[in-house]
Structures are given as C-alpha cells and as structure tokens.
Design a protein around this motif. Structure first.
Motif, short mmCIF file in Angstrom:
data_model
loop_
_atom_site.label_atom_id
_atom_site.label_comp_id
_atom_site.label_asym_id
_atom_site.label_seq_id
_atom_site.Cartn_x
_atom_site.Cartn_y
_atom_site.Cartn_z
N LEU A 64 0.84 -1.19 0.00
CA LEU A 64 0.00 0.00 0.00
C LEU A 64 0.88 1.25 0.00
CD1 LEU A 64 -2.66 -1.11 2.62
CD2 LEU A 64 -3.06 -0.76 0.19
N PRO A 65 0.47 2.32 -0.68
CA PRO A 65 -0.84 2.57 -1.28
C PRO A 65 -0.87 2.31 -2.79
CG PRO A 65 0.35 4.61 -1.18
CD PRO A 65 1.30 3.55 -0.66
N TYR A 66 -0.01 1.39 -3.29
CA TYR A 66 0.11 1.17 -4.73
C TYR A 66 -0.79 0.07 -5.25
CZ TYR A 66 4.18 3.81 -3.36
OH TYR A 66 5.00 4.74 -2.80
N SER A 67 -1.72 -0.39 -4.42
CA SER A 67 -2.72 -1.36 -4.84
C SER A 67 -3.92 -1.24 -3.90
CB SER A 67 -2.15 -2.79 -4.80
OG SER A 67 -1.97 -3.21 -3.47
N PRO A 68 -5.08 -1.75 -4.29
CA PRO A 68 -6.29 -1.60 -3.46
C PRO A 68 -6.52 -2.74 -2.49
CG PRO A 68 -6.89 -2.44 -5.62
CD PRO A 68 -5.39 -2.27 -5.63
N VAL A 69 -5.46 -3.47 -2.12
CA VAL A 69 -5.64 -4.59 -1.18
C VAL A 69 -6.11 -4.06 0.17
CG1 VAL A 69 -3.94 -6.02 -2.33
CG2 VAL A 69 -3.22 -4.52 -0.47
N ALA A 70 -6.78 -4.92 0.94
CA ALA A 70 -7.35 -4.51 2.22
C ALA A 70 -6.27 -4.11 3.21
CB ALA A 70 -8.19 -5.65 2.79
N LEU A 71 -6.56 -3.10 4.00
CA LEU A 71 -5.64 -2.65 5.02
C LEU A 71 -5.67 -3.61 6.21
CD1 LEU A 71 -6.38 1.16 4.99
CD2 LEU A 71 -4.12 0.17 4.72
N PRO A 72 -4.52 -3.91 6.80
CA PRO A 72 -4.51 -4.75 7.98
C PRO A 72 -5.07 -3.99 9.19
CG PRO A 72 -2.32 -3.88 7.56
CD PRO A 72 -3.17 -3.46 6.40
N THR A 73 -5.56 -4.73 10.17
CA THR A 73 -6.03 -4.11 11.40
C THR A 73 -4.83 -3.66 12.22
OG1 THR A 73 -7.97 -5.54 11.42
CG2 THR A 73 -7.40 -4.43 13.48
N ARG A 74 -4.75 -2.36 12.50
CA ARG A 74 -3.63 -1.80 13.24
C ARG A 74 -4.04 -0.49 13.85
NH1 ARG A 74 0.08 1.32 10.02
NH2 ARG A 74 1.77 0.01 10.76
N PRO A 75 -3.34 -0.01 14.89
CA PRO A 75 -3.66 1.29 15.47
C PRO A 75 -3.59 2.39 14.41
CG PRO A 75 -2.15 0.10 16.90
CD PRO A 75 -2.25 -0.68 15.62
N ARG A 76 -4.55 3.30 14.45
CA ARG A 76 -4.63 4.37 13.46
C ARG A 76 -3.93 5.61 14.00
NH1 ARG A 76 -10.32 5.17 10.64
NH2 ARG A 76 -9.74 3.04 10.08
N LEU A 77 -2.90 6.05 13.31
CA LEU A 77 -2.13 7.22 13.73
C LEU A 77 -2.94 8.48 13.47
CD1 LEU A 77 0.66 8.24 14.75
CD2 LEU A 77 1.34 8.41 12.34
N LEU A 78 -3.10 9.33 14.51
CA LEU A 78 -3.86 10.57 14.38
C LEU A 78 -2.97 11.80 14.25
CD1 LEU A 78 -6.87 10.21 16.87
CD2 LEU A 78 -6.84 9.88 14.39
N LYS A 79 -1.89 11.85 15.04
CA LYS A 79 -1.02 13.02 15.03
C LYS A 79 0.43 12.60 15.17
CE LYS A 79 -4.35 16.27 17.08
NZ LYS A 79 -4.58 17.24 18.17
N ALA A 80 1.30 13.28 14.42
CA ALA A 80 2.75 13.05 14.53
C ALA A 80 3.48 14.14 13.77
CB ALA A 80 3.13 11.68 13.98
N ASP A 81 4.52 14.66 14.37
CA ASP A 81 5.43 15.61 13.71
C ASP A 81 4.69 16.81 13.11
OD1 ASP A 81 7.97 16.43 13.12
OD2 ASP A 81 8.16 15.27 11.28
N GLN A 117 -6.83 1.27 -8.91
CA GLN A 117 -5.45 0.78 -8.91
C GLN A 117 -4.71 1.12 -7.61
OE1 GLN A 117 -6.58 2.00 -12.09
NE2 GLN A 117 -6.77 -0.17 -12.55
N GLY A 118 -5.25 2.08 -6.84
CA GLY A 118 -4.58 2.52 -5.63
C GLY A 118 -4.51 4.04 -5.59
N LEU A 119 -3.44 4.58 -5.06
CA LEU A 119 -3.28 6.03 -4.94
C LEU A 119 -3.27 6.67 -6.33
CD1 LEU A 119 -2.84 8.34 -2.89
CD2 LEU A 119 -0.38 7.98 -3.19
N GLN A 120 -4.10 7.71 -6.50
CA GLN A 120 -4.23 8.32 -7.81
C GLN A 120 -3.63 9.73 -7.86
OE1 GLN A 120 -6.76 10.90 -8.95
NE2 GLN A 120 -5.86 10.78 -10.99
N GLN A 121 -3.79 10.51 -6.77
CA GLN A 121 -3.28 11.87 -6.77
C GLN A 121 -3.11 12.38 -5.35
OE1 GLN A 121 -5.62 15.49 -8.32
NE2 GLN A 121 -4.21 15.07 -10.01
N VAL A 122 -2.09 13.22 -5.15
CA VAL A 122 -1.87 13.91 -3.88
C VAL A 122 -1.79 15.40 -4.19
CG1 VAL A 122 -0.45 14.17 -1.82
CG2 VAL A 122 -0.58 11.95 -2.98
#
Length: 282
Positions: A64-81, A117-122
């Motif tokens: 990820l983010p170069y394919s649409p496979v499912a995200l694993p279950t993991r803590p979700r980062l809210l704030k950093a740096d 396909q995954g990430l398209q634009q930033v």
C-alpha cells in the motif's frame, strides 16, 4: 654582461614561481573531490539498468498505497510531527493537515485521492494567515501501465518510474529526463530490503551519488502502510541512519530512540534535541 645575467636569473625565477603556482592550482582538493564525485555519479547513471528490477510482479499484491488490497487491522495514527491525519471508511489516508498556530507554522493540507489501482493523486495546499483560504501549490499524479499497475508518477516538474520487488515492496524510483520516456533516466534511488522487508541500504544518484544504511528496532512502524508519497518505508522503526558518499566517506550519522506502548507502537521518538510524539485513535 652582469646586468644581462641578472635579468636572465630574475626571468627564470619568475617563470619557476609561475609554474609552481600553476602546479599548486591544479591540485585543488575540492575540485578533485567534485570531479571524482561527478565521475562516480556518471558511472552509476550510465549503469542504471543494472540496478533496475526486470522481473514481472503482475501477479503480486503491491505494498500500500500502490494497490487496493485490504488494510490490515492496526492502530490508526492521528497526530505526529506537526500533522493531523484523517482516513476514509476503508482506513486509507485521505488528508494530512497542520493548522496555523500564530508563530510556529502556516496552515498546510495534503489531500489523497484513490482509484481502483490505488493512490491516484496527492494535492498540496498552503495558507499563510488564519482565516485566509488555502491555495493549491502542487499536485503529484500517479499513472498505471497497460496491466493496470501503478508504475510511474509526475510531481509537476519531473516524471518518475517505480519498480517493486517480488513481494510487492517498492525498491526503485528513477527520475526521467523526459516525461513520456521509459529509457532515459537522469537519476534514481535503489532500495535493498532484508528478509523482514526493512530497507537496509539505499543507493542514490539523484543530485549527488551516495548510499544510506539503516538499522532497526523490532517494533511496528506507525508510518508503514500509512500511504502518501512514494517512499521506501519499512515495517520497523529506524534507530540508526548512516550516509556515505560513493567513496565511502562518512557524510552523516543519526541515531533515534523510542518510548513504546504496550503493543510495541512508539509514542515518542528522540534524536538529539528533537522530539516527536505519536497520538493514536485506538
């Protein structure tokens, strides 16, 4: 006659001094180092195909983010740096932003868009004063090959090729001399990963030729699989980063230490006087 001999002697001394000065100027350490660096860079650029992965990864799920496979279950980062992160219903990163604080930073916003396909634009936005609208400063757009696999992106100035290993991890990024070219690369970065998929070494010819070596802890990296711009992210956290030029000369060495949660995710990162705190949603 004596006067004539004196003139000859003085002329010889002047010529000798001038020759000596010229010889000294030719041995300029800085110039020599720049020439050696340029030669090494050119050698790497000429042989970039040797570092370009050539195997077919069309049947592999990409990192990820170069394919649409499912995200694993993991803590979700809210704030950093300095950034706050927001996600969509699938758990994909859709926004990173920093609000204007008066004296520290301006308002910034990074918006992530996806397709099948995954990430398209930033898209990158910036605003200098509170209450003023953010304005678009640049966009990075990703493109897919005929097989529907992301293989390049354009950052508004240069186009880059992307290559992945046989486990779907990004290992190569090359800047193209022309946007539509696939054979003329002006510089690249090549990652070497270990059996845990951590990046142990990066060889780069972008700007200047150098190598960077990394050491890791055994704890999960909160930025891994977060998404965003192309980067050689790793499953674990970097604890040491050593950068050298192509002759092996040490350019920099940085060490990092962490405080961790009970599940191993870092809550604080330190390097010298710099401290980064991590805040999670769960």
């Amino acid at each position: 006659m004596r006067t004539f001999l004196k003139l000859i002697t003085i002329s010889c001394l002047v010529l000798a001094c001038h020759s000596k000065e010229s010889a000294i100027q030719l041995v300029n350490p800085q110039t020599t180092q720049e020439q050696e660096q340029a030669a090494l860079t050119k050698k790497l650029e000429d042989n970039w195909l040797l570092d370009l992965p050539t195997f077919d990864d069309s049947a592999i799920d990409r990192q990820l983010p170069y394919s649409p496979v499912a995200l694993p279950t993991r803590p979700r980062l809210l704030k950093a740096d300095g950034l706050t992160y927001r996600y969509d219903s699938l758990g994909r990163l859709v926004e990173g932003y920093a609000n204007y604080t008066g004296t520290d930073i301006a308002s910034t916003r990074q918006v992530y868009q996806y397709d099948k396909q995954g990430l398209q634009q930033v898209s990158f936005y910036w605003g200098s004063y509170p209450g003023t609208p953010l304005w678009l400063t640049r966009q990075t757009t990703f493109f897919s090959n005929q097989g529907g696999r992301i293989d390049r992106y354009f950052d508004g100035t240069f186009a880059y090729l992307l290559r992945f290993d046989q486990s779907g991890y990004l290992i190569w990024s090359g800047a193209l001399k022309e946007q539509n070219s696939s054979t003329q690369v002006k510089g690249y970065s090549r990652a070497v990963r270990d059996s845990y998929h951590n990046v142990r070494l990066i060889r780069s010819t972008l700007e200047k030729a150098y190598t960077t070596e990394y050491e890791y802890d055994d704890k999960p990296n909160p930025f891994y699989l977060l998404g965003g711009l192309p980067a050689f992210t790793s499953p674990n956290n970097v604890i040491k980063e050593t950068k050298r030029d192509q002759a092996g000369k040490l350019l920099s060495e940085i060490e990092y230490s962490y405080d961790y949660r009970a599940d191993g995710y870092p809550i604080r990162k330190r390097s010298g006087t710099t401290v980064v705190d991590f805040v999670y949603a769960n």
